[in-house]
Design a protein around this motif. Sequence first.
Motif: not given
Length: 182
Positions: A72-74, A79-80, A113-117, A130-131
């Motif tokens: 998931v992190l990878m 992300e572009r 480790l992850v932000h939700r926006v 990712l944070t």
Amino acid sequence: MKNGVRPDMVEFDAEEEGTIEQVVKDWGQKIPELDVDAFSVQIKLYQINFITSRIYNKIADDFSLSDVDVSVLMIIRRERPDRPVRPSDLWRSLHMRPSAITYRVDRLHELGLVHRVLDENDRRAWLLRLTEEGLRVVNDIVLRFNNKTVERLAVAAEHGCDVAELDRQLDSLLKPWGTAET
């Protein structure tokens, strides 16, 4: 010998206690129509996958993560700017249920480790980023795994493996497998 297991031993079938060549020969004798050359390649690829998965899981475990968490992190890491990652991208890429992805994203969010926006174009949708810590962790995991791969390929080169040729051969092998149905 490492951890009591010879490197040429078939680890996925401890009862056989033989080399891959012995296992292939045995299967070929029991199933005469078996293409033993293809079976040998199949078993060797399986063995490499088995060992690399174990290494990958150990590295992920050092960060209290699972292999799926790292995947998931990878994906988020790739992300572009023109294509942010949504949870639906994750479940499609990883072939998992949306609820399983939600669980993973929630966990990674809790770990910082992850932000939700919120998606500005669709107020019902979330984008994942990712944070700084998430970026550091995923980069560290990738580098650790890469270092293990470099070590193993150096040993292979010492034993006569042409790593550049191996890479080309793997590209050739991936072509028919990349389009294969599961």
